[in-house]
Design a protein around this motif. Structure first.
Motif, mmCIF file in Angstrom:
data_model
loop_
_atom_site.group_PDB
_atom_site.id
_atom_site.type_symbol
_atom_site.label_atom_id
_atom_site.label_comp_id
_atom_site.label_asym_id
_atom_site.label_seq_id
_atom_site.Cartn_x
_atom_site.Cartn_y
_atom_site.Cartn_z
ATOM 1 N N LEU A 166 0.861 -1.175 0.000
ATOM 2 C CA LEU A 166 0.000 0.000 0.000
ATOM 3 C C LEU A 166 0.898 1.225 0.000
ATOM 4 C CD1 LEU A 166 -2.302 -1.233 2.863
ATOM 5 C CD2 LEU A 166 -2.778 -1.389 0.419
ATOM 6 N N LEU A 192 -2.135 3.816 10.705
ATOM 7 C CA LEU A 192 -1.661 4.006 9.337
ATOM 8 C C LEU A 192 -1.985 5.385 8.778
ATOM 9 C CD1 LEU A 192 -2.231 0.540 7.687
ATOM 10 C CD2 LEU A 192 -0.118 1.550 8.537
ATOM 11 N N THR A 193 -2.550 6.237 9.608
ATOM 12 C CA THR A 193 -2.721 7.616 9.119
ATOM 13 C C THR A 193 -1.370 8.339 9.095
ATOM 14 O OG1 THR A 193 -3.217 8.424 11.342
ATOM 15 C CG2 THR A 193 -5.089 7.752 9.986
ATOM 16 N N VAL A 223 4.099 -0.877 3.170
ATOM 17 C CA VAL A 223 3.081 -1.406 4.087
ATOM 18 C C VAL A 223 2.335 -2.479 3.310
ATOM 19 C CG1 VAL A 223 1.057 -0.862 5.473
ATOM 20 C CG2 VAL A 223 2.908 0.809 5.244
ATOM 21 N N VAL A 260 -1.205 -5.489 8.889
ATOM 22 C CA VAL A 260 -0.254 -5.171 7.826
ATOM 23 C C VAL A 260 1.142 -5.609 8.267
ATOM 24 C CG1 VAL A 260 -1.541 -3.204 6.873
ATOM 25 C CG2 VAL A 260 0.143 -2.822 8.710
ATOM 26 N N ALA A 283 -0.464 -5.328 2.734
ATOM 27 C CA ALA A 283 -1.752 -5.911 3.147
ATOM 28 C C ALA A 283 -1.778 -7.349 2.671
ATOM 29 C CB ALA A 283 -2.897 -5.123 2.525
ATOM 30 N N SER A 337 -3.816 5.134 3.201
ATOM 31 C CA SER A 337 -3.472 5.248 4.613
ATOM 32 C C SER A 337 -3.947 4.036 5.404
ATOM 33 C CB SER A 337 -4.090 6.510 5.202
ATOM 34 O OG SER A 337 -5.496 6.384 5.213
ATOM 35 N N ARG A 338 -4.680 3.156 4.781
ATOM 36 C CA ARG A 338 -5.151 1.977 5.500
ATOM 37 C C ARG A 338 -5.297 0.842 4.499
ATOM 38 N NH1 ARG A 338 -11.361 1.924 6.851
ATOM 39 N NH2 ARG A 338 -10.642 -0.203 6.996
ATOM 40 N N PRO A 339 -5.292 -0.393 4.985
ATOM 41 C CA PRO A 339 -5.414 -1.486 4.036
ATOM 42 C C PRO A 339 -6.794 -1.451 3.402
ATOM 43 C CG PRO A 339 -5.554 -2.286 6.280
ATOM 44 C CD PRO A 339 -5.210 -0.831 6.353
ATOM 45 N N LEU A 353 -9.294 5.272 12.949
ATOM 46 C CA LEU A 353 -9.616 5.723 11.605
ATOM 47 C C LEU A 353 -11.071 6.137 11.455
ATOM 48 C CD1 LEU A 353 -7.672 3.027 9.627
ATOM 49 C CD2 LEU A 353 -7.138 5.446 9.795
#
Lengths: 647, 647
Positions: free
Chosen positions: A599, B562-563, B519, B533, B521, A603-605, B645
């Protein structure tokens, strides 16, 4: 403390007369064959038990004994503890004789088996066809793996059942001679440091034999066997001492560990000894073990044993759904342990645990037709699973090379009535809500319910009963109670019961247990099912199964959409038939996706763009009913569609 | 097709002269001891190999042989294939002799071992101390479990290495006599249906012996052994035929299955036979096996083998991080298989796979001090893990009851130079970016780089080289190439390389491989790490380890935020020291939470309100470096903080 054959249910601690934790006498309960538990008993009697008896003949269990009296020349077959399959079956036959005294089709078999066992038994009482049939083996030479005391334990339980259920003492005569030999060899005065069995079972059986006969030596021998644990007397080998629960003194136990069936039978034996001796250190160890097993090592189905390797408990929160071992015998052993904890404490959480494992982890072990079995009970089976191994078949098999589970199921199901309630004609407790009749002296409870498919339980009480405690299941909120048409306080007491105080005479009690569909989120430490939910209604855990999906949609691509609340669907309400829960789902194809995706900007999976969603109706069935149709994938824990929630 | 001792690297298919896939001659590569791979070779030489040699003496491997010539009266010790530990060590010693010819401290040991083996060897060539030391055993009586051909395979590989590296033929004389016996017993004309080994390894070794000697019978025997698979000749037993890869003819293989090391060595042998015979059906089967193994059954570390039970592959996408078996030997076997696939196809994805497993799955198998080892390589260890078993220790152990891995590591690391490049003085390919010097006839490549910690690779070329192909790793985007200071096209060709065309003379080539923190996934079917992750930089996979967390924060309660994009942190850049990746984290206490929580009003699973978040800085270290400090929890796959999130 003498117990006679008609005042004790299967394998139960002694109880104070008049106490509402007194186990029911044999024959006190008749379950309605048209409802869940009673119907299961019918299948067990008409399908499972005949199948098991036939297999005892065809797989060598009987020949192993016959060859010792010159009636067979077949070599020994089966695992070295094969005799115990016969003993468990004889126990089931005994409970069936008590349940349907008017029709005892297996009595000739049981009588002949008792005669055969008596003929095989050595002069000194020893009785183990595997050791006796091998000139190179000597009795009690290998306490680590020999299983001789395990076999004795099941023989004792069968003999107690037979004498209690039918009054016949032929098997008891054999069992006592063998038990007396074990007392002489391994009793408290024995100097054998290795005077314990590598596979616990005999401990609980000896305590029951003490209750049945009043002979204190049996209790003392069971206690001595517990006391010897933890000194490493079982010796070294490729298996760790913890596999045998021989790594610590039992009073220092703090974590459920090692081979799951061994650990759970041992805990049952510890509970029995504690109940009879009042040993507080044992009770404290049992509380720790229970917190470990139920708090960190039990599946949502009540199954236990996370590892195939060594059929063992894993680390805390190590609960893989796909590689769950969750052996049927471990589930039965957990049920038996909780029964003893319930009788000792009265705490309804133990009945909750019994209910959970009975209707899920144990019930999954046998097909609806009663003739096919699981040994391990996974909570997930993948598409493309290689089911070649007996260890992880894709469907129930009609027998196993190690067939400990089928006769264990038979003896449990035939004795289910014993676990429904306890008490006396003045004060009683009801645990498992099953349609049927409970007789406590002059008191009769006539229970009408479609539980576990419906939460309404009607109980007509006649006789001198003064108080009836009704378990409010831990899964239930907002229970309601009515006594003779008048609403009563239904807030459960700290032990988990609502209590109806009754004047002499007839009463109608109605307990209502609301059963919405529960969406369960796992404990955050259970890594293996993160991002998933399980569906449960009342005590019944549901699952998705491939046959309920449209053609071409693999179960692995299904997500549940929790923006729509799951609801009860149509279906015949029986574990043996087709209750359902309906939910909304989304299909996200995983075809052609890379093994792992980097990724870079997100910002997220998030699901790769290749995943095309399609909406789908999901039909969940009771977990215990899976693998009764054409095989395929199954899962209890369903991934939640996160995409739909955030876009 | 005769190969002489100085033109082949360890275990390589034949190659067309002049082709850029020609393996390097022994001694062609000298790695810089100040950089990653060269430093590992130093640790291997100075720490691991002396330790392994010492253990051969102290654990009975040598005594098992000495007793057969009257020089020891110790009973046989170790697994029945203990001889192979010696053979692997002799192979490592040979590669060290080639690597540092001026200093051969183990030559007396190697020579004495060859003499001892020759004395133990029977007249007919048979040589297996376990069978020879037990009068009740006969050679070749149990092909399923006997491992005799497995032992022969390692002996052959050691002998080839010794002759190639040192020119000494003492071990080769022993190995050929044993190999010739195997040819006579199991060659193509043998009528023994069970003429194959329950543990593959001999196949790849016999093909290498064919390359080394030119004796076609060795190749034909290896091919015949492959051809016999799938007929069930290994017989029945508690293990499924698929455990031994004997469930299907090898040409029908479509899924990596059974015991992982067996499957992977077998695949290497298949690739060797296919390379020498041009057998297209074998090649097609290998492509299917590779797609299965790497597409659905490999960990992000390159490790393989999902199940502890049977040390085996699991179902597709069954990749539990906690119960990953990922045996070090399986990782080494996977490396060897991919090397053969690389040489046969030139496809750089095989070099990608080699790099991934070398720097992660294999490197994790040994401590930074070179003297402690993992046998299984989990991707997660929980707080409170019971590390009592050798099977799942909490830290590397200095030896194992079955010590196949340590000497296997030693022989691989000592021969690492052989895998860096292929080619001739005109055309070459570079696969593994390691600082050092590669000599190809009159051409010299002087490689300067801090890879895998930095993506800049400088190569000074001298000599007649006309084309240099440089692998662009699959993990890399936006590679850049400069030749003599001029930017060149760096878009990789379909096989995964950028190619620099060179005029005769000196050149400086600079390849730049950007290394942001990736990162990762997981594939959505990998249930076991859903919602998590993994962090990777370049080819190196990172992990979180308990010692990097504040006191009182269990790793299980950590989530990654993950932000905030993870970034490279400080630290000495070496697997042996302390590279780091930094990220933002959140701590969510799970203390006191119920086992499972029913969600009644929420539309999606959310953390129970008891979870109090606290922000935390996360420091990730290379996975291969875990368990080098005070023990504790570790995880590669990190749960993503979803709460943060959505609130």
């Amino acid at each position: 403390m003498v117990r006679t054959h008609d005042v004790c249910a299967p394998a139960t601690p002694s109880a104070v007369a008049g106490h509402d934790l007194t186990p029911l006498p044999v024959g006190a309960v008749a379950l309605d064959p048209a409802r869940e538990l009673g119907a299961w008993q019918t299948v067990n009697r008409e399908r499972t038990l005949p199948h098991v008896v036939e297999r005892l003949g065809s797989t060598g269990v009987l020949d192993n004994l016959r060859r010792l009296v010159g009636e067979s020349d077949a070599p020994f077959r089966g695992p070295l503890f094969a005799d115990s399959d016969l003993h468990k079956t004889l126990e089931a036959i005994a409970w069936e004789a008590a349940r349907v005294p008017a029709d005892q089709p297996w009595e000739p078999f049981a009588r002949a088996a008792a005669v055969l066992l008596a003929r095989v038994q050595r002069e000194d009482g020893y009785l183990d066809s595997h050791v006796q049939g091998d000139a190179a083996r000597a009795p009690w030479a290998d306490m680590r793996w020999g299983h001789e005391l395990y076999v004795l334990g099941h023989l004792v339980q069968a003999a107690v059942a037979r004498e209690r259920a039918t009054g016949r003492d032929d098997l008891m005569a054999v069992a006592r001679r063998f038990a007396d030999l074990a007392v002489a060899e391994f009793g408290p005065s024995s100097t054998r440091a290795d005077g314990l069995c590598g596979h616990p079972e005999v401990e609980t059986a000896l305590v029951e034999l003490y209750r049945h006969t009043g002979e204190r030596a049996y209790l003392d021998t069971a206690a001595a066997m517990l006391d010897r644990r933890g000194a490493g007397a079982l010796g070294a080998g490729p298996f760790e001492p913890s596999y045998f629960q021989d790594h610590l003194p039992v009073r220092e136990s703090h974590e459920a560990t090692g081979h799951a069936v061994r650990q759970l039978y041992l805990a049952a034996g510890m509970a029995d000894v504690a109940a009879e001796t009042g040993d507080g250190t044992l009770e404290a160890a049992l509380e720790r073990l229970w917190a470990s097993a139920h708090g960190t090592k039990a599946y949502v189905t009540g199954g236990m044993g996370s590892r195939h390797r060594d059929e063992s408990f894993g680390d805390p929160y190590e609960l893989p759904p796909d590689r769950a071992y969750a052996e049927t015998c471990a589930a039965i052993a957990a049920f038996q342990w909780d029964w003893r904890m319930l009788l000792a404490s009265g705490d309804a959480r133990h009945a909750d645990a019994m209910e959970r494992v009975l209707l899920n982890g144990i019930a999954a072990g046998v097909s609806t037709d009663g003739r096919r079995f699981f040994y391990s009970n996974p909570l997930q089976l993948r598409s493309g699973h290689d089911g070649a191994s007996e260890d992880t078949p894709s469907e129930r098999l009609d027998w196993y090379g190690c067939a400990c589970c089928p006769p264990n199921l038979a003896r449990l199901v035939s004795s289910l009535g014993a676990y429904v309630a306890t008490g006396t004609e003045q004060r009683a407790r009801l645990y498992l809500y099953a349609a049927g009749t409970v007789r406590l002296g002059a008191t009769t409870l006539d229970v009408r319910t479609d539980y576990p498919w419906d939460g309404r339980v009607e109980i007509d009480v006649t006789g001198p009963l003064e108080e009836l405690a009704l378990r409010v299941p831990g899964w239930c909120e907002d229970a309601a109670l009515e006594v003779d048409g008048v609403a009563a306080d239904a807030a459960p007491d700290p032990d988990g019961y609502v209590r109806a105080a009754l004047a002499p005479g007839g009463h109608r009690i109605v307990l209502t247990l609301p059963m919405p569909v529960d969406v369960l989120a796992p404990h955050p430490r259970v890594d293996a099912v993160r991002g998933c939910v399980a569906l449960r209604r009342g005590p019944v855990v549901f699952c998705l199964e491939q046959p309920d999906l449209p053609a071409g949609v693999p179960l692995e691509d299904v997500r549940i959409d929790l923006t729509v609340a799951p609801r009860v669907g149509p279906g015949v309400r029986s574990l043996r038939a087709g209750a359902t829960v309906l939910a909304e789902g989304v299909v996200r194809s995983s075809e052609g996706l890379p093994r792992a995706t980097a990724l870079r900007r997100s910002s997220r999976p998030s699901a790769p763009s290749g995943m095309l969603p399609g909406r789908i109706a999901l039909r969940a069935i009771p977990y215990a009913r899976w693998a009764n149709r054409a095989g395929g994938a199954m899962r209890v824990w369903i991934p939640v569609d996160e995409e739909g929630l955030t876009t």
